[in-house]
Design an enzyme around this catalytic site. Structure first.
Site, PDB file in Angstrom:
ATOM      1  CE  LYS A  43      -1.782   1.473   4.067  1.00  0.00           C
ATOM      2  NZ  LYS A  43      -1.509   2.864   4.456  1.00  0.00           N
ATOM      3  CG  ASN A  44       2.218   2.721   3.522  1.00  0.00           C
ATOM      4  OD1 ASN A  44       1.062   3.010   3.186  1.00  0.00           O
ATOM      5  ND2 ASN A  44       2.577   2.520   4.763  1.00  0.00           N
TER       6      ASN A  44
ATOM      7  CB  CYS B  88      -4.318  11.017  11.553  1.00  0.00           C
ATOM      8  SG  CYS B  88      -3.891   9.301  11.735  1.00  0.00           S
TER       9      CYS B  88
ATOM     10  NE  ARG C  56       0.226  10.233   9.986  1.00  0.00           N
ATOM     11  CZ  ARG C  56      -0.243   9.190   9.294  1.00  0.00           C
ATOM     12  NH1 ARG C  56      -1.360   8.622   9.643  1.00  0.00           N
ATOM     13  NH2 ARG C  56       0.413   8.759   8.222  1.00  0.00           N
TER      14      ARG C  56
ATOM     15  CG  ASP D  44       3.346   1.411   9.519  1.00  0.00           C
ATOM     16  OD1 ASP D  44       3.520   1.653   8.314  1.00  0.00           O
ATOM     17  OD2 ASP D  44       3.017   2.276  10.350  1.00  0.00           O
TER      18      ASP D  44
ATOM     19  NE  ARG E 265      -7.504   4.317   5.468  1.00  0.00           N
ATOM     20  CZ  ARG E 265      -7.133   5.504   5.895  1.00  0.00           C
ATOM     21  NH1 ARG E 265      -7.690   6.017   6.974  1.00  0.00           N
ATOM     22  NH2 ARG E 265      -6.221   6.196   5.264  1.00  0.00           N
TER      23      ARG E 265
HETATM   24  C1  EPZ Z   1       4.166   7.005   6.330  1.00  0.00           C
HETATM   25  O1  EPZ Z   1       3.353   8.018   6.896  1.00  0.00           O
HETATM   26  C2  EPZ Z   1       3.275   5.788   6.211  1.00  0.00           C
HETATM   27  N1  EPZ Z   1       2.154   6.100   5.308  1.00  0.00           N
HETATM   28  C3  EPZ Z   1       2.758   5.378   7.595  1.00  0.00           C
HETATM   29  O2  EPZ Z   1       1.997   4.200   7.453  1.00  0.00           O
HETATM   30  C4  EPZ Z   1       3.961   5.083   8.492  1.00  0.00           C
HETATM   31  O3  EPZ Z   1       3.520   4.761   9.784  1.00  0.00           O
HETATM   32  C5  EPZ Z   1       4.877   6.325   8.544  1.00  0.00           C
HETATM   33  O4  EPZ Z   1       5.270   6.699   7.201  1.00  0.00           O
HETATM   34  C6  EPZ Z   1       6.140   6.089   9.348  1.00  0.00           C
HETATM   35  O5  EPZ Z   1       6.870   5.026   8.807  1.00  0.00           O
HETATM   36  C7  EPZ Z   1       2.378   6.114   3.974  1.00  0.00           C
HETATM   37  O6  EPZ Z   1       3.490   5.884   3.503  1.00  0.00           O
HETATM   38  C8  EPZ Z   1       1.198   6.415   3.105  1.00  0.00           C
HETATM   39  P1  EPZ Z   1       6.055  10.462   8.379  1.00  0.00           P
HETATM   40  P2  EPZ Z   1       3.869   9.543   6.895  1.00  0.00           P
HETATM   41  O7  EPZ Z   1       5.893  11.708   7.565  1.00  0.00           O
HETATM   42  O8  EPZ Z   1       4.752   9.789   5.740  1.00  0.00           O
HETATM   43  C9  EPZ Z   1       6.203  13.891  11.655  1.00  0.00           C
HETATM   44  C10 EPZ Z   1       0.165   2.796   7.766  1.00  0.00           C
HETATM   45  O9  EPZ Z   1      -0.211   2.229   8.782  1.00  0.00           O
HETATM   46  N2  EPZ Z   1       6.102  14.825  10.528  1.00  0.00           N
HETATM   47  O10 EPZ Z   1       7.240   9.590   8.125  1.00  0.00           O
HETATM   48  O11 EPZ Z   1       2.684  10.416   7.079  1.00  0.00           O
HETATM   49  C11 EPZ Z   1       4.938  13.060  11.805  1.00  0.00           C
HETATM   50  O12 EPZ Z   1       3.993  13.754  12.590  1.00  0.00           O
HETATM   51  C12 EPZ Z   1       0.612   4.243   7.813  1.00  0.00           C
HETATM   52  O13 EPZ Z   1       0.260   2.255   6.627  1.00  0.00           O
HETATM   53  C13 EPZ Z   1       6.146  16.196  10.791  1.00  0.00           C
HETATM   54  O14 EPZ Z   1       6.240  16.620  11.938  1.00  0.00           O
HETATM   55  O15 EPZ Z   1       4.752   9.570   8.209  1.00  0.00           O
HETATM   56  C14 EPZ Z   1       5.438  11.807  12.495  1.00  0.00           C
HETATM   57  O16 EPZ Z   1       5.516  12.036  13.885  1.00  0.00           O
HETATM   58  C15 EPZ Z   1       0.346   4.828   9.177  1.00  0.00           C
HETATM   59  N3  EPZ Z   1       6.062  17.061   9.750  1.00  0.00           N
HETATM   60  C16 EPZ Z   1       6.854  11.635  11.943  1.00  0.00           C
HETATM   61  O17 EPZ Z   1       7.212  12.908  11.370  1.00  0.00           O
HETATM   62  C17 EPZ Z   1       5.970  16.646   8.441  1.00  0.00           C
HETATM   63  O18 EPZ Z   1       5.921  17.490   7.522  1.00  0.00           O
HETATM   64  C18 EPZ Z   1       6.974  10.595  10.836  1.00  0.00           C
HETATM   65  O19 EPZ Z   1       5.937  10.865   9.919  1.00  0.00           O
HETATM   66  C19 EPZ Z   1       5.947  15.247   8.193  1.00  0.00           C
HETATM   67  C20 EPZ Z   1       6.020  14.359   9.250  1.00  0.00           C
END
Ligand code: EPZ
Length: 417
Positions: free
Chosen positions: A22-23, A117, A122, A305, A397
């Site tokens: 998915k990701n 979320c 996020r 995850d 999902r």
């Molecule tokens: C991706 O989410 C995945 N989703 C998530 O999978 C996964 O848990 C996550 O990466 C971490 O590995 C997809 O790829 C579609 P991040 P993402 O940006 O990119 C903070 C699932 O279960 N952050 O790496 O949204 C954020 O709040 C989902 O399949 C900022 O502060 O995660 C978090 O604490 C859930 N500012 C941390 O960084 C930003 O601009 C990591 O988030 C971006 C992120």
């Protein structure tokens, strides 16, 4: 609303075919916005999130065709609509991934800010900061990100935090920028590498994907390509934990073992027998497991995850273990639900202390987010008696036909409406 009904106690035994990731599929689908020629994809999973992003791309003007062999062909020749509306973004925050490609190709984009979320606030501030560093003028008005630029300029961008979709958005934007972009402190997740491989097939010039420094040399245009999406490492890990917990033997086929080192070593530490082939992983266990400490962190460390799934495993393992979540600020909602099944878990801050109990007892529980739902399925597979999991739309999902795949391996599980 659908629910899952599970009768616990049957060891899983058999093979399970892993679906496309998915990701990885989500960013790769949005890459179709970067080219005027068709992008033909194989191994795209049938998931709610995938149909949501296909609907969004169609709404923007991408011509989407699905054939009977699971192939999805997307043609971004004309994109009259550069907007991702709130109604579509609110159900799937990964829609933010249309921002980078649309802005890079057309010089303008309007994307609804993703709401909060369940697992955390996020924000997408790092996506925006990176695009501004590349020359984009960005304002936030009435809940929408308004972005415009003549042509994005390559830049050196040091990401304050490791962000998976942030890295993906900026990598796609940089592919069509003028000059070179260097992303430092980039995410190293396998899904980032898969997107880079697809972009390279489309003519992008990218080096270093998979490391924390990615260099992208912008080109004037990308062309069409054919690409097959990588296997879903989290689906794989989820089924391997199910095998370990139920005391069975499961071979996950069409998998990618090299994306699961941290998970496989933790399963070994817990006492499961892990064997690996070129495109399969097998886990065998007698169900008597030792508790294992888990601390989530960006790849190649233990994936967030898989945190909920390992917490479920620890609830019935021997001993006590700590589960520490360092990525998201609220990813322990499965704890309350596991307690309803008899688990002994104490939470303080970002760490949960899980003391193994001899057994869990079936109950009615509620899914709260995608991976929490998976963890409750795992707990239901071992709990005595019947477990009902409500609100399983979260599960749909991210897991393709999970009850069918589990039933094939001997689980007693069915969907009720
Ligand atoms: C991706 O989410 C995945 N989703 C998530 O999978 C996964 O848990 C996550 O990466 C971490 O590995 C997809 O790829 C579609 P991040 P993402 O940006 O990119 C903070 C699932 O279960 N952050 O790496 O949204 C954020 O709040 C989902 O399949 C900022 O502060 O995660 C978090 O604490 C859930 N500012 C941390 O960084 C930003 O601009 C990591 O988030 C971006 C992120």
């Amino acid at each position: 609303m659908d629910a899952l009904l599970i009768h616990g106690g049957s060891p899983l035994d058999g093979e399970v075919r892993i679906s496309g990731a998915k990701n990885a599929a989500l960013p790769i689908l949005t890459a179709s916005l970067l080219a005027a020629e068709p992008l033909k994809l194989a191994n795209v999973p049938h998931l709610k999130d995938i149909s949501t992003v296909l609907a969004l791309l169609g709404h923007m003007g991408v011509r989407v065709t699905l054939d009977d062999k699971n192939h999805v062909t997307l043609c971004g020749e004309s994109i009259p609509n550069k907007e991702a509306p709130y109604e579509m973004v609110k159900t799937m925050r990964a829609a933010i991934l249309v921002l980078g490609p649309t802005l890079a190709r057309f010089g303008e984009a309007r994307v609804s800010l993703p709401g909060g979320c369940a697992i955390g606030s996020r924000p997408v501030d790092l996506h925006i900061k990176g695009l501004q560093a590349m020359g984009a003028e960005i304002s936030i008005e009435h809940g929408y990100i308004h972005a415009k630029c003549k042509r994005l300029q390559g830049a050196r961008i040091v990401m304050d935090m490791v962000t998976v979709t942030g890295t993906e958005n900026l990598m796609m934007a940089a592919a069509l920028a003028e000059g070179a972009t260097v992303l430092e402190n980039a995410a190293r997740e396998p899904e980032v590498v898969d997107l880079a491989r697809c972009l390279i097939a489309m003519g992008a010039k990218i080096e270093g994907a998979g490391s924390d420094i990615i260099t992208i040399h912008g080109v004037d245009a990308l062309h069409g390509a054919e690409y097959s999406v990588m296997a879903d490492r989290i689906e794989t890990g989820t089924f391997l934990v199910a095998a370990a917990m139920t005391g069975g033997r499961v071979r996950a086929t069409h998998a990618q073992p090299d994306t699961l080192d941290a998970v496989m070593s933790k399963l070994g530490e817990a006492g499961a027998k892990v064997s690996v082939g070129p495109d399969w992983i097998e886990v065998e266990s007698d169900g008597r497991l030792k508790s294992v400490d888990v601390r989530t962190a960006p790849h190649p460390a233990f994936p967030t995850d898989m945190q909920a799934q390992f917490m479920a495993m620890n609830t019935i393992a021997e001993g006590a273990a700590s589960v520490t979540e360092t990525i998201f600020e609220n990813r322990f909602m499965h704890v309350q639900e596991l307690r309803r099944l008899g688990a002994n878990i104490e939470v303080s801050g970002h760490t949960a202390l899980v003391r193994g109990v001899p057994r869990l007892d079936g109950a009615i529980v509620m899914a709260t987010d995608l991976r929490a739902s998976a963890c409750l399925v795992l707990a239901g597979l071992v709990a005595a008696g019947e477990t009902t999991i409500e609100r399983i739309y979260h599960l749909d999902r991210g897991y393709e036909r999970i009850e069918e795949k589990l039933t094939q391996m001997g689980a007693r599980i069915r969907r009720v409406h």
